[in-house]
Design a protein around this motif. Structure first.
Motif, short mmCIF file in Angstrom:
data_model
loop_
_atom_site.label_atom_id
_atom_site.label_comp_id
_atom_site.label_asym_id
_atom_site.label_seq_id
_atom_site.Cartn_x
_atom_site.Cartn_y
_atom_site.Cartn_z
N GLU A 205 -13.66 4.14 -4.22
CA GLU A 205 -13.38 5.45 -3.66
C GLU A 205 -12.04 5.98 -4.17
OE1 GLU A 205 -12.47 5.62 0.53
OE2 GLU A 205 -12.91 7.75 0.66
N LEU A 206 -11.06 5.06 -4.24
CA LEU A 206 -9.73 5.47 -4.69
C LEU A 206 -9.75 5.88 -6.17
CD1 LEU A 206 -6.76 5.85 -3.97
CD2 LEU A 206 -6.39 3.42 -4.43
N ASP A 207 -10.50 5.14 -7.00
CA ASP A 207 -10.62 5.52 -8.42
C ASP A 207 -11.19 6.92 -8.54
OD1 ASP A 207 -9.88 2.91 -9.24
OD2 ASP A 207 -11.96 2.23 -9.22
N VAL A 208 -12.22 7.19 -7.74
CA VAL A 208 -12.88 8.50 -7.82
C VAL A 208 -11.87 9.61 -7.49
CG1 VAL A 208 -14.63 9.99 -6.75
CG2 VAL A 208 -15.19 7.62 -7.32
N THR B 170 -13.24 2.06 5.87
CA THR B 170 -14.05 2.39 4.70
C THR B 170 -14.63 3.79 4.83
OG1 THR B 170 -16.02 1.47 5.71
CG2 THR B 170 -14.79 0.02 4.26
N GLU B 171 -14.98 4.39 3.67
CA GLU B 171 -15.44 5.77 3.75
C GLU B 171 -16.78 5.88 4.46
OE1 GLU B 171 -16.35 7.57 -0.08
OE2 GLU B 171 -16.63 5.59 -0.88
N ARG B 172 -17.62 4.84 4.37
CA ARG B 172 -18.90 4.92 5.06
C ARG B 172 -18.76 4.52 6.54
NH1 ARG B 172 -23.10 6.07 1.37
NH2 ARG B 172 -24.62 5.83 3.02
N GLY B 173 -17.51 4.19 6.96
CA GLY B 173 -17.25 3.86 8.35
C GLY B 173 -17.66 4.99 9.28
N GLY B 174 -17.68 6.22 8.76
CA GLY B 174 -18.07 7.36 9.57
C GLY B 174 -19.54 7.72 9.43
N ARG B 175 -20.30 6.87 8.74
CA ARG B 175 -21.71 7.20 8.51
C ARG B 175 -22.60 6.52 9.55
NH1 ARG B 175 -22.76 9.85 3.35
NH2 ARG B 175 -24.95 9.39 3.69
N ASN C 72 0.79 -1.22 0.00
CA ASN C 72 0.00 0.00 0.00
C ASN C 72 0.83 1.28 0.00
OD1 ASN C 72 -2.70 -0.50 -0.36
ND2 ASN C 72 -2.92 -1.35 1.69
N GLU C 73 2.09 1.15 -0.44
CA GLU C 73 2.88 2.36 -0.64
C GLU C 73 2.13 3.24 -1.63
OE1 GLU C 73 6.08 3.56 0.42
OE2 GLU C 73 5.35 2.21 1.99
N PRO C 74 1.89 4.51 -1.29
CA PRO C 74 1.14 5.34 -2.21
C PRO C 74 1.88 5.52 -3.54
CG PRO C 74 1.65 6.52 -0.16
CD PRO C 74 2.28 5.18 -0.05
N LEU C 75 1.15 5.47 -4.62
CA LEU C 75 1.74 5.68 -5.93
C LEU C 75 1.54 7.14 -6.33
CD1 LEU C 75 0.26 2.62 -7.85
CD2 LEU C 75 2.42 2.74 -6.63
N SER C 76 2.34 7.59 -7.26
CA SER C 76 2.13 8.95 -7.77
C SER C 76 1.02 8.90 -8.82
CB SER C 76 3.41 9.47 -8.39
OG SER C 76 3.64 8.77 -9.60
N LEU C 77 0.52 10.06 -9.16
CA LEU C 77 -0.55 10.14 -10.15
C LEU C 77 -0.09 9.55 -11.49
CD1 LEU C 77 -3.41 11.11 -9.99
CD2 LEU C 77 -2.67 13.35 -10.79
N GLU D 275 -3.85 9.69 1.04
CA GLU D 275 -4.51 9.30 2.29
C GLU D 275 -5.49 8.14 2.05
OE1 GLU D 275 -6.26 12.38 5.16
OE2 GLU D 275 -8.01 11.24 4.52
N VAL D 276 -6.28 8.26 0.97
CA VAL D 276 -7.27 7.21 0.67
C VAL D 276 -6.57 5.89 0.36
CG1 VAL D 276 -9.09 6.50 -0.94
CG2 VAL D 276 -9.03 8.84 -0.10
#
Lengths: 425, 300
Positions: free
Chosen positions: B190-193, B276-281, A2-7, B269-270
């Motif tokens: 969520e990450l795609d968005v 999960t994003e709805r974890g706070g709902r 889960n290392e963040p990737l760049s855009l 961050e995501v």
């Protein structure tokens, strides 16, 4: 992982859609749970929720199957009823899993999941070997022309990780598959429960020299899964802006179903048969020089030709077949049998027509691949070859050549339900 | 040249195809707009689908009356930019008319009441297709949802009896009084968005970016201070650096502690988050199948 990737790295990822099939209890949900869990695609709150449910039910360990069974009835009965879509990604690829029930009366869900898949993942319980369901799944993968097949021989931990068991099943499956229309088959011995060869290489099976399941999913070549030869654009919608600055704009919007269209290409429109040239290929982000599947674009033509939804733009020297008489392999989805001389609405590309069933040639026994010409009652989950006459000509390719221009669905005119899926021969 | 799309472009193309299909198959579609990032993405994709023409259907916002003021301001600006018509279905009106009864107590929320206001608006305007920005990765009942999801004359969803969806052939046939919910971004996560929003640089309400805000802690969830919510005596306000991962009502949308004040930082961050994003709902936490129960009755 889960290392963040760049855009920029995200822009290099592609998308693999795969379908999973397995019999009841051969560990399909556990395998998917394992893929999601080991690739760190399960979130803590999801994990906590299923852990709590598992404990409440007095189950041993965390039941990863609960991740995929979303409906109340599924959780209560402990079975998967409907196709569930699951998502995970690694730095290389995003994956969409169509998780389909393996239970016999839900074959229609498997066909549904298979229709858009690049790859089919078939599970075999190492203790039981190939069963009726395995053959059924392999046949459907072949019928639906899924380009890649990966066979996971699961529960290897319960057969002492024995190579002979694996080799025997592999040979038997290969023998059966030789009768089918599948080109790319890959085998992996796994234990979904223990995690062997799913994401991490197993120490328990040193005799297996291949990669893990995830490694294969990440690396299988899917760049040539679309037809890039035969240019086909089914017109979906005509765009007319009615704005001053776009006064004469008339764009034919659609998703490329085959081939590579280029600006300046000489094209023919069907059914009119007129020829003209591509003036521009337009998108919101500006014009592009080429369009290929599965891009959604808008094509502008040099000449003013009357074109509407359901028409097709093709290359002049490479046109699809045009006919009102077609033969299809049909998979039937409903309790009311397919009616000989029955009339149905059909959807094909962006076109709609009606058809009458003129003949039922044979019913396929998908366990033996035997063609039964005597039994012509085509009920729920049956697969048959039928002859149709349509109310207007369809522009189609053989399903083997193009899954988009070669497929149709049947709609019952009374209930409006989708009652069958057809692959044009 | 490599004739292969990356995952974001493939998702974009699929969504555009679905949106165009709605315009072609239905007589009176409407786009349900909540003011959240998914419905903003939907309007953006709809703009792409019909460019250079305008989006050929109106937008419908079901206003609970408990929205963040930032949501409403952003909504009005966006409508002006797109040049589309906005319709507002009001939960307050539904309450005033006696169609629904407001919940009381500390956890009172108008979330469930939206269904009545939504169905009322769909019926009044005779819409035959309502486009929504729901995604299958959001919630386990939504994972079973179709692109074209049939609703009976009562607006109900029958999850065990759905039409199979094959290839890219979508059956939008219906009887009088029935309608469809259509979910063009079903396959996005969520990450795609977020990756797409960052790639295309799509404008969003600043609620999504980390900012300082007065919040209080309820059952482990940070809620924003507002006039719509009753604090218990032991719930004290504190100032925190927060952002919202989803935006619903102020009464049930939890804030997460975050320093991510740019789109790039949000994507990062995501990608690394474990909740999960709805974890706070709070609306999803009422029971294990609360989404399925609400959806069957006609919720989004």
């Amino acid at each position: 992982m889960n290392e963040p990737l760049s855009l920029e790295e995200y822009k290099k990822m592609d998308l693999l859609r795969f379908t999973t099939a397995g019999s009841v209890d051969d560990g399909k949900s556990t395998l998917i749970g394992r893929l999601l869990y080991d690739s760190k695609s399960i979130f803590e709150d999801q994990y906590d929720a299923i852990k709590e449910t598992s404990e409440r039910r007095g189950e041993e360990g965390v039941n990863l199957a609960l991740l995929t069974d979303g409906l109340k009835a599924e959780r209560e009965q402990g079975i998967t009823i409907d196709v569930a879509y699951r998502y995970f990604s690694t730095p290389k690829r995003k994956f969409i899993i169509a998780d389909t029930p393996g239970h016999i009366q839900y074959t229609r869900n498997m066909v549904t999941g298979a229709s858009t898949a690049n790859l089919a993942l078939i599970l075999i319980d190492a203790r039981n070997g190939i069963v009726e369901q395995t053959k059924r799944h392999a046949f459907i993968a072949s019928l639906l022309q899924i380009p890649h097949l990966v066979v996971c021989i699961n529960k290897m931990d319960l057969v002492d990780y024995g190579q002979e068991v694996y080799e025997k099943i592999k040979d038997e499956f290969s023998g059966f598959a030789a009768k089918l229309d599948v080109n790319d088959i890959h085998f992996v011995p796994v234990s979904a429960l223990k995690g062997d060869n799913v994401v991490e290489k197993s120490d328990a099976m040193p005799w297996y020299e291949g990669g893990t399941l995830l490694y294969y999913l990440e690396n299988v070549h899917i760049g040539s899964d679309h037809n890039l030869i035969d240019c086909r654009l089914p017109v979906q919608f005509v765009i007319r802006p009615y704005k001053d600055e776009f006064h004469d704009y008339r764009g034919y919007a659609g998703r490329i179903a085959g081939g590579i269209f280029k600006k300046g290409d000489e094209v023919m429109t069907l059914p009119s048969g007129f020829t003209t040239k591509i003036k521009a290929i337009d998108t919101f982000d500006g014009e592009v020089n080429e369009a290929f599947p599965p891009m959604s674009v808008t094509i502008l033509l040099e000449d003013d030709i009357d074109i509407s939804r359901g028409d097709m733009i093709v290359r002049k020297n490479n046109i699809p077949e045009t006919s009102q008489d077609i033969e299809v392999m049909v998979c039937w989805f409903t309790d009311t049998p397919l009616q000989l001389r029955g009339k149905y609405t059909i959807l094909h590309t962006t076109s709609e027509a009606r058809c009458v069933v003129k003949d039922i040639r044979y019913k396929m026994d998908i366990n033996t691949l035997h063609r039964n010409v005597d039994d012509k009652v085509i009920g729920m989950n049956d697969i048959a070859r039928v002859v149709l006459r349509t109310t207007k000509p369809l522009f189609f390719d053989e399903y083997r050549k193009n899954r988009i221009t070669g497929s149709i669905i049947f709609i019952d005119e009374g209930t409006n339900r989708t009652v069958g899926a057809g692959m044009i021969i | 040249m490599n004739y292969h799309l990356n995952h974001l472009k493939e998702l974009e193309s699929e969504s555009i195809f679905i949106i165009r299909e709605i315009a072609a198959q239905f007589e009176k579609p409407v786009l349900m707009f909540s003011g959240g990032k998914d419905s903003i993405l939907m309007t953006y994709l709809a703009q792409k689908a019909f460019y250079p023409a305008r989006i050929p259907f109106p937008l419908l916002h079901v206003d609970t009356g408990h929205n963040f003021p930032e949501t409403i301001a952003f909504r009005d600006q966006l409508m002006e930019k797109l040049g589309v018509k906005l319709l507002v279905g009001s939960v307050q009106e539904a309450i005033d008319k006696g169609l629904v009864t407001e919940e009381t107590g500390f956890n009172a929320s108008r979330n469930g009441l939206q269904t009545a206001a939504l169905l009322e608006a769909l019926e009044t305007h005779q819409f035959d297709a309502a486009l929504g920005g729901a995604r299958r990765d959001e919630e386990k009942a939504r994972a079973k949802e179709r692109f074209f999801s049939h609703r009976d004359e009562f607006g109900q969803w029958d999850p065990k009896n759905q039409r199979p969806e094959l290839w890219n052939l979508f059956n939008g046939k219906k009887h009088m009084g029935e309608h469809f919910r259509v979910f063009p971004i079903s396959n996005w996560t969520e990450l795609d968005v977020w990756q797409y929003i960052a790639m295309e640089n799509i404008e969003l309400p600043n609620l999504y970016l980390a900012h300082k805000r007065m919040v209080f802690n309820r059952n482990g969830v940070y809620l924003a201070d507002s006039e719509f919510i009753n604090r218990k005596p032991d719930e004290v306000l504190e100032e925190k650096m927060v952002r919202f991962r989803t935006i619903g009502d102020m009464t049930c949308t939890g804030a997460s502690l975050s320093e991510a004040d740019t789109l790039e930082k949000i994507v990062e961050e995501v990608a690394t988050t474990r909740i999960t994003e709805r974890g706070g709902r709070a609306d999803d936490k009422r029971s294990e199948t609360s989404m399925e129960d609400r959806k069957k009755k006609g919720y989004f």
